[in-house]
Scaffold this motif. Structure first.
Motif, short mmCIF file in Angstrom:
data_model
loop_
_atom_site.label_atom_id
_atom_site.label_comp_id
_atom_site.label_asym_id
_atom_site.label_seq_id
_atom_site.Cartn_x
_atom_site.Cartn_y
_atom_site.Cartn_z
N PHE A 19 -30.10 57.89 96.11
CA PHE A 19 -29.85 57.26 94.81
C PHE A 19 -29.44 58.26 93.72
CE2 PHE A 19 -34.31 58.47 94.69
CZ PHE A 19 -34.49 58.93 93.40
N CYS A 20 -29.55 59.53 93.99
CA CYS A 20 -29.36 60.54 92.96
C CYS A 20 -28.21 61.47 93.33
CB CYS A 20 -30.65 61.33 92.78
SG CYS A 20 -30.63 62.49 91.42
N ALA A 21 -27.17 61.48 92.50
CA ALA A 21 -26.02 62.37 92.73
C ALA A 21 -26.47 63.82 92.50
CB ALA A 21 -24.89 62.02 91.78
N ILE A 22 -25.83 64.72 93.21
CA ILE A 22 -26.13 66.14 93.03
C ILE A 22 -24.82 66.90 92.95
CG2 ILE A 22 -26.35 66.68 95.50
CD1 ILE A 22 -28.84 68.39 94.60
N GLY A 23 -24.80 67.90 92.10
CA GLY A 23 -23.61 68.72 91.94
C GLY A 23 -24.00 70.06 91.36
N GLU A 72 -16.66 69.46 101.77
CA GLU A 72 -16.13 68.78 102.95
C GLU A 72 -17.23 68.20 103.81
OE1 GLU A 72 -13.47 71.45 104.92
OE2 GLU A 72 -12.28 71.77 103.11
N LYS A 73 -18.23 69.01 104.12
CA LYS A 73 -19.37 68.53 104.90
C LYS A 73 -20.59 69.34 104.51
CE LYS A 73 -18.30 71.49 108.80
NZ LYS A 73 -18.08 71.66 110.20
N PRO A 74 -21.77 68.74 104.61
CA PRO A 74 -22.98 69.44 104.18
C PRO A 74 -23.39 70.54 105.17
CG PRO A 74 -23.55 67.31 105.07
CD PRO A 74 -22.05 67.38 105.05
N ASN A 75 -24.11 71.48 104.66
CA ASN A 75 -24.75 72.49 105.48
C ASN A 75 -25.61 71.73 106.51
OD1 ASN A 75 -26.87 74.25 106.38
ND2 ASN A 75 -26.48 75.59 104.63
N PRO A 76 -25.53 72.06 107.79
CA PRO A 76 -26.31 71.30 108.79
C PRO A 76 -27.82 71.44 108.60
CG PRO A 76 -25.13 73.16 109.80
CD PRO A 76 -24.67 73.07 108.39
N GLU A 77 -28.26 72.39 107.79
CA GLU A 77 -29.69 72.56 107.52
C GLU A 77 -30.19 71.63 106.41
OE1 GLU A 77 -31.73 74.61 109.34
OE2 GLU A 77 -29.94 74.84 110.58
N ILE A 78 -29.28 70.88 105.79
CA ILE A 78 -29.67 69.96 104.71
C ILE A 78 -29.68 68.54 105.25
CG2 ILE A 78 -29.07 69.03 102.45
CD1 ILE A 78 -27.68 71.69 101.84
N TYR A 94 -27.25 62.62 97.18
CA TYR A 94 -25.93 62.59 97.82
C TYR A 94 -25.02 63.50 96.99
CZ TYR A 94 -24.41 59.39 94.11
OH TYR A 94 -24.11 58.84 92.89
N VAL A 95 -24.03 64.10 97.64
CA VAL A 95 -23.09 64.97 96.95
C VAL A 95 -22.00 64.10 96.33
CG1 VAL A 95 -21.46 66.88 97.16
CG2 VAL A 95 -23.57 66.87 98.53
N ASN A 96 -21.84 64.22 95.03
CA ASN A 96 -20.81 63.47 94.32
C ASN A 96 -19.49 64.24 94.43
OD1 ASN A 96 -20.13 61.24 92.44
ND2 ASN A 96 -19.53 62.97 91.17
N THR A 97 -18.51 63.67 95.12
CA THR A 97 -17.26 64.39 95.41
C THR A 97 -16.08 63.97 94.56
OG1 THR A 97 -16.76 62.83 97.18
CG2 THR A 97 -17.94 64.86 97.79
N LYS A 98 -16.26 62.96 93.70
CA LYS A 98 -15.15 62.56 92.82
C LYS A 98 -15.73 62.19 91.46
CE LYS A 98 -14.84 57.72 94.42
NZ LYS A 98 -16.12 57.43 94.83
N LEU A 99 -14.88 62.30 90.44
CA LEU A 99 -15.31 61.90 89.11
C LEU A 99 -15.76 60.45 89.18
CD1 LEU A 99 -15.56 62.71 86.12
CD2 LEU A 99 -13.25 61.80 85.80
N SER A 100 -17.01 60.19 88.78
CA SER A 100 -17.60 58.86 88.94
C SER A 100 -18.16 58.35 87.62
CB SER A 100 -18.74 58.90 89.95
OG SER A 100 -18.31 59.42 91.18
N GLU A 101 -18.01 57.06 87.41
CA GLU A 101 -18.67 56.44 86.26
C GLU A 101 -20.17 56.58 86.46
OE1 GLU A 101 -19.38 52.04 84.30
OE2 GLU A 101 -17.84 52.28 85.83
#
Length: 190
Positions: free
Chosen positions: A85-89, A126-132, A140-147
């Motif tokens: 539920f929480c974007a991370i950047g 592109e893809k998360p570190n396999p340790e995460i 979740y990783v926010n990969t585009k400009l989002s409202e």
């Protein structure tokens, strides 16, 4: 009172140093990072489920990023089991590492994101570190400009900054309330 523009409110913050409990001077620590996030959340008095963005320290290293996500997850799991539920950047994907200014630069980025109600993208992901283990975390990783949508509470963010030697800092910030009108206007204006 001075009618200055308010970009965001700092609802809670915390700092600790876990240098004496780490395996090495430059190694990060899940325990120390989780503790500082939990302390800032407690100081804010807010439910972690109402925090919808984390401005991560984001080392971009195979050791640092899994530890940071594990620490954040541990802190959030004390109050919620909700997933994704929480974007991370991290500002570092946008401008690089700003060294000693990394924490304040992340705070400025997050305050501006709250102001414009937009979550900036994490560039080049592109893809998360396999340790995460994002699938079992609140993030979740926010990969585009989002409202930045509101979920019935003011928009809120957590901002982390971690230093070599064990200094950890975290702040919980919230969007500012809309400014009040300055009062009734005069019938004639210059």
């Amino acid at each position: 009172a001075d009618r200055d523009f308010i970009y965001a409110l700092i609802k809670g913050s915390a700092v600790n140093n876990d240098g004496s409990t780490k395996v090495g001077y430059t190694a990060p620590s899940v325990v120390g990072q989780a503790a500082v996030v939990a302390m800032a959340q407690a100081m804010s008095g807010l439910d972690p489920e109402t925090i919808s963005y984390i401005e991560a320290h984001g080392t971009g290293t195979s050791l640092g990023d899994p530890i940071e996500i594990a620490g954040l997850t541990q802190a959030f799991r004390a109050k919620t089991q909700k997933k994704g539920f929480c974007a991370i950047g991290s500002l570092k994907t946008n401008v690089g590492h700003t060294d000693a200014a990394a924490g304040v630069a992340g705070l400025i980025k997050s305050a501006l994101a709250l102001r414009y109600k937009l979550i900036p993208p994490s560039l080049h992901f592109e893809k998360p570190n396999p340790e995460i283990d994002f699938a079992n975390s609140p993030f979740y990783v926010n990969t585009k400009l989002s409202e930045w949508k509101s979920t019935g509470t003011p928009r809120r963010a957590g901002v982390s900054s971690f230093g070599i030697g064990g200094t950890n800092a975290h702040a919980v910030i919230e969007e500012a309330p809309p400014p009040e009108a300055s009062g009734r206007s005069r019938p004639w204006q210059v």
